[in-house]
Structure formats: structure tokens, C-alpha cells
Design a protein around this motif. Sequence first.
Motif, PDB file in Angstrom:
ATOM      1  N   ASP A 127      44.384  54.387  69.641  1.00  0.00           N
ATOM      2  CA  ASP A 127      45.451  53.996  68.712  1.00  0.00           C
ATOM      3  C   ASP A 127      46.498  55.089  68.492  1.00  0.00           C
ATOM      4  OD1 ASP A 127      44.029  51.649  68.386  1.00  0.00           O
ATOM      5  OD2 ASP A 127      43.063  52.303  66.533  1.00  0.00           O
ATOM      6  N   ASN A 128      46.296  56.269  69.052  1.00  0.00           N
ATOM      7  CA  ASN A 128      47.235  57.371  68.876  1.00  0.00           C
ATOM      8  C   ASN A 128      48.375  57.222  69.898  1.00  0.00           C
ATOM      9  OD1 ASN A 128      48.575  59.742  68.386  1.00  0.00           O
ATOM     10  ND2 ASN A 128      46.753  61.046  68.483  1.00  0.00           N
ATOM     11  N   VAL A 129      49.256  56.281  69.615  1.00  0.00           N
ATOM     12  CA  VAL A 129      50.307  55.879  70.558  1.00  0.00           C
ATOM     13  C   VAL A 129      51.238  57.040  70.896  1.00  0.00           C
ATOM     14  CG1 VAL A 129      52.244  54.275  70.913  1.00  0.00           C
ATOM     15  CG2 VAL A 129      50.162  53.490  69.778  1.00  0.00           C
ATOM     16  N   LYS A 130      51.615  57.849  69.892  1.00  0.00           N
ATOM     17  CA  LYS A 130      52.518  58.986  70.148  1.00  0.00           C
ATOM     18  C   LYS A 130      51.908  59.962  71.146  1.00  0.00           C
ATOM     19  CE  LYS A 130      55.267  60.471  66.378  1.00  0.00           C
ATOM     20  NZ  LYS A 130      55.330  60.992  65.004  1.00  0.00           N
ATOM     21  N   ALA A 131      50.649  60.310  70.942  1.00  0.00           N
ATOM     22  CA  ALA A 131      49.980  61.250  71.843  1.00  0.00           C
ATOM     23  C   ALA A 131      49.825  60.634  73.233  1.00  0.00           C
ATOM     24  CB  ALA A 131      48.623  61.660  71.276  1.00  0.00           C
ATOM     25  N   LEU A 132      49.449  59.379  73.277  1.00  0.00           N
ATOM     26  CA  LEU A 132      49.275  58.687  74.550  1.00  0.00           C
ATOM     27  C   LEU A 132      50.577  58.712  75.358  1.00  0.00           C
ATOM     28  CD1 LEU A 132      47.258  57.075  76.227  1.00  0.00           C
ATOM     29  CD2 LEU A 132      47.979  55.030  75.002  1.00  0.00           C
ATOM     30  N   LYS A 133      51.688  58.420  74.704  1.00  0.00           N
ATOM     31  CA  LYS A 133      52.997  58.439  75.382  1.00  0.00           C
ATOM     32  C   LYS A 133      53.352  59.848  75.848  1.00  0.00           C
ATOM     33  CE  LYS A 133      55.139  54.310  73.616  1.00  0.00           C
ATOM     34  NZ  LYS A 133      55.841  53.641  72.571  1.00  0.00           N
ATOM     35  N   LEU A 134      53.072  60.838  75.017  1.00  0.00           N
ATOM     36  CA  LEU A 134      53.333  62.225  75.398  1.00  0.00           C
ATOM     37  C   LEU A 134      52.548  62.580  76.658  1.00  0.00           C
ATOM     38  CD1 LEU A 134      54.243  65.254  74.863  1.00  0.00           C
ATOM     39  CD2 LEU A 134      52.043  65.445  73.694  1.00  0.00           C
ATOM     40  N   TYR A 135      51.241  62.314  76.653  1.00  0.00           N
ATOM     41  CA  TYR A 135      50.408  62.671  77.799  1.00  0.00           C
ATOM     42  C   TYR A 135      50.882  61.945  79.063  1.00  0.00           C
ATOM     43  CZ  TYR A 135      47.267  64.784  74.368  1.00  0.00           C
ATOM     44  OH  TYR A 135      46.738  65.557  73.367  1.00  0.00           O
ATOM     45  N   GLN A 136      51.252  60.681  78.929  1.00  0.00           N
ATOM     46  CA  GLN A 136      51.745  59.945  80.088  1.00  0.00           C
ATOM     47  C   GLN A 136      53.064  60.541  80.584  1.00  0.00           C
ATOM     48  OE1 GLN A 136      51.358  56.017  78.298  1.00  0.00           O
ATOM     49  NE2 GLN A 136      49.650  55.546  79.667  1.00  0.00           N
ATOM     50  N   LYS A 137      53.939  60.926  79.655  1.00  0.00           N
ATOM     51  CA  LYS A 137      55.209  61.568  80.023  1.00  0.00           C
ATOM     52  C   LYS A 137      54.947  62.869  80.787  1.00  0.00           C
ATOM     53  CE  LYS A 137      57.606  64.375  77.375  1.00  0.00           C
ATOM     54  NZ  LYS A 137      58.293  65.014  76.288  1.00  0.00           N
ATOM     55  N   MET A 138      53.875  63.551  80.421  1.00  0.00           N
ATOM     56  CA  MET A 138      53.531  64.832  81.049  1.00  0.00           C
ATOM     57  C   MET A 138      52.701  64.640  82.328  1.00  0.00           C
ATOM     58  SD  MET A 138      55.100  67.033  79.214  1.00  0.00           S
ATOM     59  CE  MET A 138      54.443  68.561  79.884  1.00  0.00           C
ATOM     60  N   GLY A 139      52.512  63.399  82.755  1.00  0.00           N
ATOM     61  CA  GLY A 139      51.858  63.139  84.028  1.00  0.00           C
ATOM     62  C   GLY A 139      50.383  62.787  83.972  1.00  0.00           C
ATOM     63  N   PHE A 140      49.814  62.672  82.777  1.00  0.00           N
ATOM     64  CA  PHE A 140      48.408  62.280  82.666  1.00  0.00           C
ATOM     65  C   PHE A 140      48.272  60.773  82.893  1.00  0.00           C
ATOM     66  CE2 PHE A 140      48.189  66.354  80.677  1.00  0.00           C
ATOM     67  CZ  PHE A 140      46.887  66.792  80.864  1.00  0.00           C
ATOM     68  N   GLN A 141      47.147  60.399  83.466  1.00  0.00           N
ATOM     69  CA  GLN A 141      46.859  58.987  83.702  1.00  0.00           C
ATOM     70  C   GLN A 141      45.558  58.619  83.011  1.00  0.00           C
ATOM     71  OE1 GLN A 141      47.054  57.924  87.869  1.00  0.00           O
ATOM     72  NE2 GLN A 141      48.575  59.509  88.244  1.00  0.00           N
ATOM     73  N   ILE A 142      45.484  57.361  82.596  1.00  0.00           N
ATOM     74  CA  ILE A 142      44.241  56.864  81.994  1.00  0.00           C
ATOM     75  C   ILE A 142      43.227  56.661  83.112  1.00  0.00           C
ATOM     76  CG2 ILE A 142      43.149  54.938  80.784  1.00  0.00           C
ATOM     77  CD1 ILE A 142      45.852  54.564  79.291  1.00  0.00           C
ATOM     78  N   GLU A 143      42.069  57.249  82.903  1.00  0.00           N
ATOM     79  CA  GLU A 143      41.006  57.182  83.899  1.00  0.00           C
ATOM     80  C   GLU A 143      39.932  56.169  83.489  1.00  0.00           C
ATOM     81  OE1 GLU A 143      39.010  60.550  86.543  1.00  0.00           O
ATOM     82  OE2 GLU A 143      38.979  60.996  84.417  1.00  0.00           O
ATOM     83  N   GLY A 144      39.794  55.984  82.191  1.00  0.00           N
ATOM     84  CA  GLY A 144      38.781  55.073  81.699  1.00  0.00           C
ATOM     85  C   GLY A 144      38.819  55.030  80.186  1.00  0.00           C
ATOM     86  N   GLU A 145      37.924  54.244  79.625  1.00  0.00           N
ATOM     87  CA  GLU A 145      37.888  54.073  78.176  1.00  0.00           C
ATOM     88  C   GLU A 145      36.482  54.347  77.675  1.00  0.00           C
ATOM     89  OE1 GLU A 145      39.087  50.605  74.960  1.00  0.00           O
ATOM     90  OE2 GLU A 145      39.959  50.576  76.945  1.00  0.00           O
ATOM     91  N   LYS A 146      36.384  55.212  76.661  1.00  0.00           N
ATOM     92  CA  LYS A 146      35.109  55.482  75.994  1.00  0.00           C
ATOM     93  C   LYS A 146      35.012  54.476  74.848  1.00  0.00           C
ATOM     94  CE  LYS A 146      33.767  59.751  75.160  1.00  0.00           C
ATOM     95  NZ  LYS A 146      33.771  61.144  74.641  1.00  0.00           N
TER      96      LYS A 146
END
Length: 166
Positions: A127-146
Motif C-alpha cells: 500500500d506504500n504507493v509513493k515508495a513503490l513508484k520511487l523504486y520503480q522510477k529507480m529501476g527496481f522491479q517487483i519480483e514477488g509478493e509476500k
Amino acid sequence: MPMIIRPIDVSDAEAFLELNKRIDESGFMLHEPGERKTTVEQQKQAIERASSEERSAFFVAESDYQLAGFIAAFGGKMKRNQHSAYLALGVHDAFHGQGMATKLITKVYEWAEAISISRLELTVIKDNVKALKLYQKMGFQIEGEKVHSLMIDGKPVNEYYMYKLV
């Protein structure tokens, strides 16, 4: 006042503890607001330990002569995972939107390349949409869901595993 990104120092222990308590209030960190019971002495020891780890790094962001954010990278200790590091990032809410997290992540990219770490990973509350968008902007990809990895206010919450190859 310019922002300074630098390695953490033992003398930062008290200010770092206060910064963490403020960041915990966001509700998006592992510690619940008010849960952190670390003493200044314990924090000094933790900084010394982290600083002595060959494949780990700890940087703070300073603005107006106060600590305003941090990023920690904990490198793998075994031969099979020493190419990777797990990240923890936090920014004081008064400094959101000023590019501090981007600068901290960029600093870790430089550090990782310098010591041949090729994989960075982290978890983020779904639910931390701001952080998620930041990480994606910086090149991180979602690998899975805990699934149900955390309990917040008595309700199960999921986190995303994210990674970036550098």
C-alpha cells in the motif's frame, strides 16, 4: 542549504535514533510507531557493526545540519549471495519530495558498482504507493509478493519483493 550524502558515523547515533523514531511514525516501516526501544549506546554499537561489514554500507542524508534520511545496504555474507545486498531506506516526512531518496539510492548504486555487488533487493508494503513508484522510477522491479508478511493494526498486510540488477 545543500543536501549532503555521507557515510554514517558513530557520533550520529543519537540523531539517527530520533530520525528513525520519526520515520517509524509513517506506519510504513517495520517498527510500529513508538515500538523502537534502542538506546543511544546500542545504536552506537549497531553503527560500528554495520561500518565494519566489508560488503555493507550505511549512508545518511543531512540537510540544514540535521539527519533527514538514510539508506542501509546489507551485503550477503556467503559465497553464493555476496553479490547481493538488501536495502532499507527512510526519509523524514518534512523532507519528502525533495529528491533525497533518489540521491540516497543513487549513492548505493555507486557503492554497489565499486565493490561488485550486482543485485540490490528490498521489500515494500504493497500500500506504500509513493515508495513503490520511487523504486520503480529507480529501476527496481517487483519480483514477488509476500502474502500476510506483516500485521498492522491487527490486519494482515502484503509486501512486494523488489530487485534491481546493477
